[in-house]
Design a protein around this motif. Sequence first.
Motif, PDB file in Angstrom:
ATOM      1  N   ALA A   1       2.004  51.845 -34.980  1.00  0.00           N
ATOM      2  CA  ALA A   1       1.164  50.657 -34.988  1.00  0.00           C
ATOM      3  C   ALA A   1       0.299  50.697 -36.229  1.00  0.00           C
ATOM      4  O   ALA A   1      -0.234  51.735 -36.578  1.00  0.00           O
ATOM      5  CB  ALA A   1       0.300  50.630 -33.752  1.00  0.00           C
ATOM      6  N   HIS A   2       0.154  49.579 -36.864  1.00  0.00           N
ATOM      7  CA  HIS A   2      -0.624  49.539 -38.087  1.00  0.00           C
ATOM      8  C   HIS A   2      -1.832  48.643 -37.913  1.00  0.00           C
ATOM      9  O   HIS A   2      -1.747  47.577 -37.338  1.00  0.00           O
ATOM     10  CB  HIS A   2       0.231  49.015 -39.243  1.00  0.00           C
ATOM     11  N   THR A  31      -2.687  53.683 -39.423  1.00  0.00           N
ATOM     12  CA  THR A  31      -2.037  53.765 -38.121  1.00  0.00           C
ATOM     13  C   THR A  31      -3.064  54.180 -37.080  1.00  0.00           C
ATOM     14  O   THR A  31      -4.076  54.801 -37.392  1.00  0.00           O
ATOM     15  CB  THR A  31      -0.885  54.783 -38.132  1.00  0.00           C
ATOM     16  N   VAL A  32      -2.786  53.834 -35.824  1.00  0.00           N
ATOM     17  CA  VAL A  32      -3.627  54.306 -34.732  1.00  0.00           C
ATOM     18  C   VAL A  32      -3.441  55.816 -34.682  1.00  0.00           C
ATOM     19  O   VAL A  32      -2.317  56.301 -34.563  1.00  0.00           O
ATOM     20  CB  VAL A  32      -3.224  53.665 -33.386  1.00  0.00           C
ATOM     21  N   ARG A  34      -3.029  59.601 -33.580  1.00  0.00           N
ATOM     22  CA  ARG A  34      -2.564  60.272 -32.363  1.00  0.00           C
ATOM     23  C   ARG A  34      -3.684  61.151 -31.803  1.00  0.00           C
ATOM     24  O   ARG A  34      -3.840  61.281 -30.613  1.00  0.00           O
ATOM     25  CB  ARG A  34      -1.336  61.105 -32.643  1.00  0.00           C
ATOM     26  N   LEU A  80       1.034  45.368 -31.410  1.00  0.00           N
ATOM     27  CA  LEU A  80       0.850  46.345 -32.483  1.00  0.00           C
ATOM     28  C   LEU A  80       1.465  47.705 -32.155  1.00  0.00           C
ATOM     29  O   LEU A  80       1.912  48.419 -33.039  1.00  0.00           O
ATOM     30  CB  LEU A  80      -0.644  46.514 -32.776  1.00  0.00           C
ATOM     31  N   ASP A  81       1.427  48.089 -30.870  1.00  0.00           N
ATOM     32  CA  ASP A  81       1.961  49.383 -30.449  1.00  0.00           C
ATOM     33  C   ASP A  81       2.302  49.271 -28.967  1.00  0.00           C
ATOM     34  O   ASP A  81       1.417  49.326 -28.122  1.00  0.00           O
ATOM     35  CB  ASP A  81       0.931  50.473 -30.689  1.00  0.00           C
ATOM     36  N   ALA A  83       3.724  51.286 -26.924  1.00  0.00           N
ATOM     37  CA  ALA A  83       3.523  52.472 -26.091  1.00  0.00           C
ATOM     38  C   ALA A  83       2.053  52.721 -25.766  1.00  0.00           C
ATOM     39  O   ALA A  83       1.680  52.845 -24.601  1.00  0.00           O
ATOM     40  CB  ALA A  83       4.118  53.694 -26.770  1.00  0.00           C
ATOM     41  N   ARG A  84       1.205  52.785 -26.787  1.00  0.00           N
ATOM     42  CA  ARG A  84      -0.194  53.158 -26.562  1.00  0.00           C
ATOM     43  C   ARG A  84      -1.133  51.986 -26.363  1.00  0.00           C
ATOM     44  O   ARG A  84      -2.302  52.186 -26.050  1.00  0.00           O
ATOM     45  CB  ARG A  84      -0.695  54.033 -27.715  1.00  0.00           C
ATOM     46  N   CYS A  85      -0.652  50.774 -26.540  1.00  0.00           N
ATOM     47  CA  CYS A  85      -1.557  49.621 -26.462  1.00  0.00           C
ATOM     48  C   CYS A  85      -1.187  48.632 -25.370  1.00  0.00           C
ATOM     49  O   CYS A  85      -1.768  47.555 -25.293  1.00  0.00           O
ATOM     50  CB  CYS A  85      -1.597  48.910 -27.812  1.00  0.00           C
ATOM     51  N   ASP A  86      -0.242  48.972 -24.506  1.00  0.00           N
ATOM     52  CA  ASP A  86       0.147  48.093 -23.408  1.00  0.00           C
ATOM     53  C   ASP A  86      -0.761  48.370 -22.220  1.00  0.00           C
ATOM     54  O   ASP A  86      -0.573  49.344 -21.494  1.00  0.00           O
ATOM     55  CB  ASP A  86       1.610  48.319 -23.031  1.00  0.00           C
ATOM     56  N   ALA A  92      -0.919  54.273 -20.858  1.00  0.00           N
ATOM     57  CA  ALA A  92      -1.766  53.774 -21.950  1.00  0.00           C
ATOM     58  C   ALA A  92      -3.221  53.677 -21.500  1.00  0.00           C
ATOM     59  O   ALA A  92      -4.136  54.058 -22.245  1.00  0.00           O
ATOM     60  CB  ALA A  92      -1.268  52.421 -22.441  1.00  0.00           C
TER      61      ALA A  92
END
Length: 189
Positions: A1-2, A31-32, A34, A80-81, A83-86, A92
């Motif tokens: 994700a950017h 990027t977000v 990790r 945007l992401d 996996a991590r932003c849903d 998430a």
Amino acid sequence: AHLLHLPVQHDPSTGHSYVEHTTPPADRLHTVPRHIDRGTMYVLHLFSGQRRPGDLQYWLEQEANSTQVNIVILSIDVILDAARCDLQSPRAIAHWRDHILAGRIAAMFAGPPCDTWSRARGLPTRCCNQSVDPGGICNACGNRLPRPLRGPLQLWGLPGLRKREHQALTLANHLYRSTIYLAVCCWRS
């Protein structure tokens, strides 16, 4: 994700801000992370969407740049992401909850989807040059127009909704619950 820091220009003659339509240099594309660095204050911007000229994140970044503190705004949006932003995903939600409760998140802003809350759903709508009542069918084209899905005493939804309306309401309610949950985590941390 950017997270894209766009070059926003301000035109004093019109008072408008706009974004240069150029490809940003690699040093302005983030990027977000990790692993979140403890020496930085992170701000979550839930349901940020794509960056827009003069959006909330732009103004937050302007304020952050005027301080001596390293502040990073993290745009959290499924576009945007995935996996991590849903914020429908328990994984998430747990990811961001853990960062909040560990004290790594300084603040949170949220703009959950509002399409199921819109007052416009209760107003007559123009379709094919005629006024159509909420939830009515346009005589000219046959389109069914939106109707209210919530009421002042039925904040989580009206009874008797069609399948598609119920699905939209269920998704929106889930995202609101996730937002409320993370806000309570912020308050507790």
